[in-house]
Design a protein around this motif. Sequence first.
Motif, PDB file in Angstrom:
ATOM      1  N   ALA A   8       0.838  -1.199   0.000  1.00 15.47           N
ATOM      2  CA  ALA A   8       0.000   0.000   0.000  1.00 15.47           C
ATOM      3  C   ALA A   8       0.872   1.247   0.000  1.00 15.47           C
ATOM      4  O   ALA A   8       1.780   1.404   0.810  1.00 15.47           O
ATOM      5  CB  ALA A   8      -0.907  -0.008   1.220  1.00 15.47           C
ATOM      6  N   THR A   9       0.593   2.133  -0.949  1.00 11.83           N
ATOM      7  CA  THR A   9       1.424   3.320  -1.165  1.00 11.83           C
ATOM      8  C   THR A   9       0.584   4.578  -0.998  1.00 11.83           C
ATOM      9  O   THR A   9      -0.550   4.644  -1.484  1.00 11.83           O
ATOM     10  CB  THR A   9       2.045   3.288  -2.575  1.00 11.83           C
ATOM     11  N   GLN A  10       1.148   5.552  -0.321  1.00 15.29           N
ATOM     12  CA  GLN A  10       0.467   6.842  -0.126  1.00 15.29           C
ATOM     13  C   GLN A  10       1.476   7.962  -0.365  1.00 15.29           C
ATOM     14  O   GLN A  10       2.553   7.974   0.226  1.00 15.29           O
ATOM     15  CB  GLN A  10      -0.116   6.959   1.286  1.00 15.29           C
ATOM     16  N   LEU A  11       1.134   8.899  -1.250  1.00 16.36           N
ATOM     17  CA  LEU A  11       1.943  10.085  -1.511  1.00 16.36           C
ATOM     18  C   LEU A  11       1.242  11.286  -0.895  1.00 16.36           C
ATOM     19  O   LEU A  11       0.019  11.445  -1.022  1.00 16.36           O
ATOM     20  CB  LEU A  11       2.135  10.292  -3.018  1.00 16.36           C
ATOM     21  N   ARG A  12       2.031  12.146  -0.232  1.00 15.81           N
ATOM     22  CA  ARG A  12       1.449  13.277   0.503  1.00 15.81           C
ATOM     23  C   ARG A  12       2.155  14.577   0.108  1.00 15.81           C
ATOM     24  O   ARG A  12       3.388  14.625   0.010  1.00 15.81           O
ATOM     25  CB  ARG A  12       1.564  13.060   2.012  1.00 15.81           C
ATOM     26  N   PHE A  13       1.358  15.622  -0.089  1.00 17.52           N
ATOM     27  CA  PHE A  13       1.888  16.942  -0.413  1.00 17.52           C
ATOM     28  C   PHE A  13       1.208  17.955   0.510  1.00 17.52           C
ATOM     29  O   PHE A  13      -0.019  17.937   0.661  1.00 17.52           O
ATOM     30  CB  PHE A  13       1.605  17.308  -1.877  1.00 17.52           C
ATOM     31  N   GLU A  14       2.001  18.813   1.110  1.00 20.37           N
ATOM     32  CA  GLU A  14       1.455  19.811   2.029  1.00 20.37           C
ATOM     33  C   GLU A  14       2.064  21.166   1.719  1.00 20.37           C
ATOM     34  O   GLU A  14       3.277  21.297   1.525  1.00 20.37           O
ATOM     35  CB  GLU A  14       1.743  19.439   3.481  1.00 20.37           C
ATOM     36  N   ARG A  15       1.218  22.184   1.669  1.00 19.79           N
ATOM     37  CA  ARG A  15       1.649  23.544   1.400  1.00 19.79           C
ATOM     38  C   ARG A  15       1.159  24.450   2.527  1.00 19.79           C
ATOM     39  O   ARG A  15      -0.037  24.497   2.833  1.00 19.79           O
ATOM     40  CB  ARG A  15       1.075  24.030   0.061  1.00 19.79           C
ATOM     41  N   ASP A  16       2.107  25.142   3.151  1.00 22.98           N
ATOM     42  CA  ASP A  16       1.781  26.102   4.197  1.00 22.98           C
ATOM     43  C   ASP A  16       1.479  27.436   3.536  1.00 22.98           C
ATOM     44  O   ASP A  16       2.351  28.056   2.922  1.00 22.98           O
ATOM     45  CB  ASP A  16       2.960  26.232   5.160  1.00 22.98           C
ATOM     46  N   LEU A  17       0.216  27.867   3.637  1.00 21.90           N
ATOM     47  CA  LEU A  17      -0.234  29.112   3.018  1.00 21.90           C
ATOM     48  C   LEU A  17      -0.447  30.182   4.080  1.00 21.90           C
ATOM     49  O   LEU A  17      -1.496  30.824   4.129  1.00 21.90           O
ATOM     50  CB  LEU A  17      -1.519  28.865   2.223  1.00 21.90           C
ATOM     51  N   LEU A  18       0.542  30.344   4.949  1.00 19.58           N
ATOM     52  CA  LEU A  18       0.480  31.299   6.053  1.00 19.58           C
ATOM     53  C   LEU A  18      -0.686  30.959   6.967  1.00 19.58           C
ATOM     54  O   LEU A  18      -0.597  30.054   7.773  1.00 19.58           O
ATOM     55  CB  LEU A  18       0.390  32.729   5.517  1.00 19.58           C
ATOM     56  N   SER A  19      -1.806  31.625   6.828  1.00 16.74           N
ATOM     57  CA  SER A  19      -2.956  31.340   7.692  1.00 16.74           C
ATOM     58  C   SER A  19      -3.734  30.126   7.215  1.00 16.74           C
ATOM     59  O   SER A  19      -4.581  29.614   7.950  1.00 16.74           O
ATOM     60  CB  SER A  19      -3.892  32.550   7.748  1.00 16.74           C
ATOM     61  N   TRP A  20      -3.449  29.665   6.000  1.00 20.91           N
ATOM     62  CA  TRP A  20      -4.151  28.540   5.414  1.00 20.91           C
ATOM     63  C   TRP A  20      -3.222  27.342   5.320  1.00 20.91           C
ATOM     64  O   TRP A  20      -2.012  27.449   5.465  1.00 20.91           O
ATOM     65  CB  TRP A  20      -4.688  28.888   4.018  1.00 20.91           C
ATOM     66  N   ARG A  21      -3.813  26.193   5.028  1.00 20.34           N
ATOM     67  CA  ARG A  21      -3.044  24.964   4.869  1.00 20.34           C
ATOM     68  C   ARG A  21      -3.683  24.150   3.751  1.00 20.34           C
ATOM     69  O   ARG A  21      -4.900  23.955   3.722  1.00 20.34           O
ATOM     70  CB  ARG A  21      -3.052  24.187   6.178  1.00 20.34           C
ATOM     71  N   ASN A  27      -3.494  20.442   1.585  1.00 18.98           N
ATOM     72  CA  ASN A  27      -3.020  19.062   1.604  1.00 18.98           C
ATOM     73  C   ASN A  27      -3.561  18.314   0.394  1.00 18.98           C
ATOM     74  O   ASN A  27      -4.703  18.524  -0.034  1.00 18.98           O
ATOM     75  CB  ASN A  27      -3.469  18.334   2.873  1.00 18.98           C
ATOM     76  N   PHE A  28      -2.713  17.438  -0.128  1.00 18.34           N
ATOM     77  CA  PHE A  28      -3.141  16.540  -1.190  1.00 18.34           C
ATOM     78  C   PHE A  28      -2.502  15.184  -0.926  1.00 18.34           C
ATOM     79  O   PHE A  28      -1.281  15.072  -0.798  1.00 18.34           O
ATOM     80  CB  PHE A  28      -2.729  17.064  -2.569  1.00 18.34           C
ATOM     81  N   SER A  29      -3.326  14.155  -0.808  1.00 16.17           N
ATOM     82  CA  SER A  29      -2.822  12.794  -0.612  1.00 16.17           C
ATOM     83  C   SER A  29      -3.334  11.925  -1.750  1.00 16.17           C
ATOM     84  O   SER A  29      -4.462  12.106  -2.238  1.00 16.17           O
ATOM     85  CB  SER A  29      -3.277  12.230   0.738  1.00 16.17           C
ATOM     86  N   TRP A  30      -2.499  10.948  -2.139  1.00 11.94           N
ATOM     87  CA  TRP A  30      -2.802  10.165  -3.337  1.00 11.94           C
ATOM     88  C   TRP A  30      -2.309   8.743  -3.137  1.00 11.94           C
ATOM     89  O   TRP A  30      -1.145   8.518  -2.809  1.00 11.94           O
ATOM     90  CB  TRP A  30      -2.151  10.806  -4.554  1.00 11.94           C
ATOM     91  N   THR A  31      -3.223   7.797  -3.304  1.00 12.75           N
ATOM     92  CA  THR A  31      -2.869   6.372  -3.364  1.00 12.75           C
ATOM     93  C   THR A  31      -3.001   5.967  -4.824  1.00 12.75           C
ATOM     94  O   THR A  31      -4.117   5.783  -5.324  1.00 12.75           O
ATOM     95  CB  THR A  31      -3.795   5.536  -2.470  1.00 12.75           C
ATOM     96  N   PRO A  32      -1.901   5.855  -5.563  1.00 13.78           N
ATOM     97  CA  PRO A  32      -1.980   5.736  -7.025  1.00 13.78           C
ATOM     98  C   PRO A  32      -2.420   4.382  -7.540  1.00 13.78           C
ATOM     99  O   PRO A  32      -2.896   4.294  -8.667  1.00 13.78           O
ATOM    100  CB  PRO A  32      -0.546   6.059  -7.472  1.00 13.78           C
ATOM    101  N   PHE A  33      -2.258   3.304  -6.753  1.00  9.32           N
ATOM    102  CA  PHE A  33      -2.609   1.985  -7.275  1.00  9.32           C
ATOM    103  C   PHE A  33      -2.993   1.080  -6.121  1.00  9.32           C
ATOM    104  O   PHE A  33      -2.821   1.412  -4.948  1.00  9.32           O
ATOM    105  CB  PHE A  33      -1.439   1.376  -8.070  1.00  9.32           C
ATOM    106  N   GLY A  34      -3.513  -0.098  -6.473  1.00 12.01           N
ATOM    107  CA  GLY A  34      -3.904  -1.070  -5.471  1.00 12.01           C
ATOM    108  C   GLY A  34      -5.371  -0.980  -5.124  1.00 12.01           C
ATOM    109  O   GLY A  34      -6.133  -0.165  -5.663  1.00 12.01           O
ATOM    110  N   ASN A  46      -7.248  12.732  -2.306  1.00 13.56           N
ATOM    111  CA  ASN A  46      -7.965  13.642  -1.419  1.00 13.56           C
ATOM    112  C   ASN A  46      -7.273  15.004  -1.461  1.00 13.56           C
ATOM    113  O   ASN A  46      -6.056  15.090  -1.246  1.00 13.56           O
ATOM    114  CB  ASN A  46      -7.978  13.095   0.013  1.00 13.56           C
ATOM    115  N   PHE A  47      -8.030  16.057  -1.760  1.00 12.65           N
ATOM    116  CA  PHE A  47      -7.509  17.430  -1.774  1.00 12.65           C
ATOM    117  C   PHE A  47      -8.222  18.236  -0.696  1.00 12.65           C
ATOM    118  O   PHE A  47      -9.442  18.150  -0.536  1.00 12.65           O
ATOM    119  CB  PHE A  47      -7.724  18.082  -3.135  1.00 12.65           C
ATOM    120  N   PHE A  48      -7.441  19.049   0.021  1.00 13.37           N
ATOM    121  CA  PHE A  48      -8.015  19.834   1.113  1.00 13.37           C
ATOM    122  C   PHE A  48      -7.302  21.178   1.194  1.00 13.37           C
ATOM    123  O   PHE A  48      -6.077  21.264   1.046  1.00 13.37           O
ATOM    124  CB  PHE A  48      -7.857  19.091   2.443  1.00 13.37           C
ATOM    125  N   ILE A  49      -8.079  22.237   1.440  1.00 17.08           N
ATOM    126  CA  ILE A  49      -7.519  23.546   1.754  1.00 17.08           C
ATOM    127  C   ILE A  49      -8.418  24.179   2.803  1.00 17.08           C
ATOM    128  O   ILE A  49      -9.647  24.146   2.694  1.00 17.08           O
ATOM    129  CB  ILE A  49      -7.391  24.440   0.501  1.00 17.08           C
TER     130      ILE A  49
END
Length: 924
Positions: A871-884, A886-893, A899-902
Amino acid sequence: MAFQKPSHTFTKIHLKALRTNHFKILFALSFTVFINTFSFAQDLPKKETKINRKVSIPPIKDSLVVKSDSLATTELSEKSQDSILTDSIKPKKELLENIVNYHADDYTKFNQKEHKLYLYNNAKIVYGDMNITAGDITIDYNNNTVYAKGVTDSIEGYTQKPVFTQGSNVVEPDSIVFNTESQKALIYNSKTAQGEGTVIANITKKENDSVYFVKDAKYTTAKDLEDPDYYIKLRKAKIVPGKKIVTGLANIFIYDVPTPVGLPFGFFPQTETQTSGVIIPTFGEQNDRGYFLQNGGYYFAISDYIDLTLLGDYYTNGSYGLRFESSYAKRYRFRGNFGFRYENQIISERGFPDYARSTIYNLRWSHSQDSKANPSSRFSASVNLGSSQYYQLSNNQVNISNRLNNTLSSSVSYSKTFQGQPQVNYSVTATHSQNTQTQAINMTLPTFQGSIGRMYPFASKSGSKKGIIENINLQYNLRAENRIETTDSLFFKKQMFDDAKAGFKHTIPLTTNFKVFKHFSVSANTSYNEVWTFKTINKHYDPVEDEVVTETVNGFDSFRTYNFSTSMGTTIYGMFNFEKEGEDRKIKAIRHVMRPSVSYNINPSFSKYYDTYEVIDADGNTTADVEYTRFEGGIFGTPNKTFSSAVGLSLSNNFEAKVRDKDSTATEAKKIVLLNNLNFSTAYNVAGDSLNWSPIRMSGGTQLFKNQLNINFGATLDPYALDNNNVRIDKFNIDNGGSLFRLTSGNLTASWSLSNKGNKVDKSGLSKENLEENLQGGGRDDDLFGVSEDYVNEQMRDYDDDDEDDTPSEFYHHKIPWSLRLAYAINYANSRRQNEISSNSLMFSGDIQLTDKWTVGASSGYDFKNLGFTATQLRFERDLLSWRMNFSWTPFGPYKSWNFFIGIKSSLLKDLKYEKRRQRDITL
């Protein structure tokens, strides 16, 4: 204020002085009346003001406090006062109810004509719970107002802006007008902290201590208040400090650009205590369930000790889910949390061939007692039970990190200790273990354990115990169990309780220990055991069905056993010096610690508890007599059938080295661990007829690279050979043309945590909230299986802005924080010449902070046996000062999803968010 004693009558002198109309006397008395009226205390230079030759004012001392009724109580003489001081007219109510203290660095000037007091440069006024500091303060006694503003400097510009503090409320405006009588104020260009946010307003009207009105204000949680990255514009709003902000039309601005996201009216709670409220759900779409709303509900702040959160999920195809979460705590007593999750899952639509429906649930409870609450008793709970496939089938993103769990376990226990001689202890425990793959469940409801502490009947009442006789001790142990073995489908049904097994086990051990030859420790033990059971079996052969029939016999039965054992061990220290006198080698010495031990055990035969049944063929002839005991299947085992007399051998080793310290100022060599342990054990059955030697078991472990790399290994070595059918025979392997030992099994595990963050890094790679979610769900204490995608609740987590290198270079980022976690496991099996690697996998996870604002992480693994990624999970996080973001991705399996979140970091505004995701397709 104490006056000097007048010559005769103060009245005559005072009136005569007034008639002379001397300016000095008039100014002095006016200033005295001013001080008397407003009760000021200030830092003034020492001076002497003369009224005339007979009446004078003594020097005014520093930090002098003059009360408002000081003239009425002034001592005119030591024994007499003027009768004019007694007045039948009631005095007016004091203009100010508190003492006013004021101070300024440059000057403090009072204008008698205008009735104004001017304070300049670092001016400060303290009146009751009100505090005003500013560069320039003017007090107008005609209007009872205080004007405060900053000062303008040709170099620094507008500085020393006012700071208005009343109670816990702090306002930082450009200027302020305050009425000391009505307590009202006008505040210009203010910045007021309200809870987690700040209100920036051009004009603020302070109505009273608890109500403020603002117009065209900005509410933000940004740190840069001069140029906030976002704010909510409040056209008209009412502020009740510490309680709430109520506003009319409001909408969000991002860098002063208006957005259509707004409300006709709004309410912002500002209370410091827990408050009940609505939890806004997230929305999305799933292929086989349609549109959904998830994790919406209501939070109940029941009291200071307990709360309750009700959450729900709903899908347009009829699927739904419910979550009940509650936390409770009482300081110095206990704390815990309780949760119940239920999901009714529907796939496709009714009438279609792929339509399916199922229900899953999960119950969790954690309770811990403070050690100070009751030293003699303790209650604890750790419960995680439910449907075996809950984490695998659950559609809620909070369960993602636990989807690879193979075991659910629970334990609830209470223990009590009665101090005394001897000490008495008892505990009651309920346990649960559930395999999510086989769906087998083992429970004990409950387990009772009681014991009476060690008693030394031959020990002296004073002094230490010496010798074999004085060290003789005995104790009593009792263990009672009600054990249940069932499956997921029968959980808490009648059949589950019908198949329960109960029993008691009594144990009385008698032990002693002593020294021989000064360096050898010897211990001897004999134990008496008695087992009570309430179910036994009876076996017989049925020639008609040609099978063995096993019948359950209900009723009390028991068996008794005893055994004897003794052991002797010592510790041997060895030092290998590599450095001679006068030399300075990198490796100075290696220390080897050995702990050999020899044991001897005798287990008598209790064949009287064994019976036989005859196997009869079709002709009526007895073909075999099969032995069995009626206690088979009991929870405390069966009596020993054969006599055994075995000698056990074991050896444990520890290796350490002394090396030269890299620190040149260190005076001592540095100690490092080479092997934490290296253990060998085997046994020889003296009473056996064949295969007397047991396999040699070897285990070891070490930690390298400052404890970042943990290595553990083990192996089993069998001295006997196998025949052509791969059956163990009574012949040594070396005599059969092989090596001295056969390697029948082996294992190696290694975990490595790497990082350039030093001691600040959390080796788990998880936030506090995610780590708690993993552990409560029975998962790992790291992110190797992935991270929960409940980003909304993660808005509560703290963000560390106090790192030493928080301010990067203008030209380059000299440090890129990163961390990497590796876990490797391999198992080898060769008990029947299969010579195979039964499992071989590598799991890894890590994150790298590419910039101050960008973080990338991943969790995955590779199965070298099956040649595939886990099981594989890729995670990306961007600090937007007062905002945050996130993007997580399980590409296969089977868990393929994204999932995208702001959203805003502040927990107060965490419902201002956008979330979009594609969930995995589930097959029930």
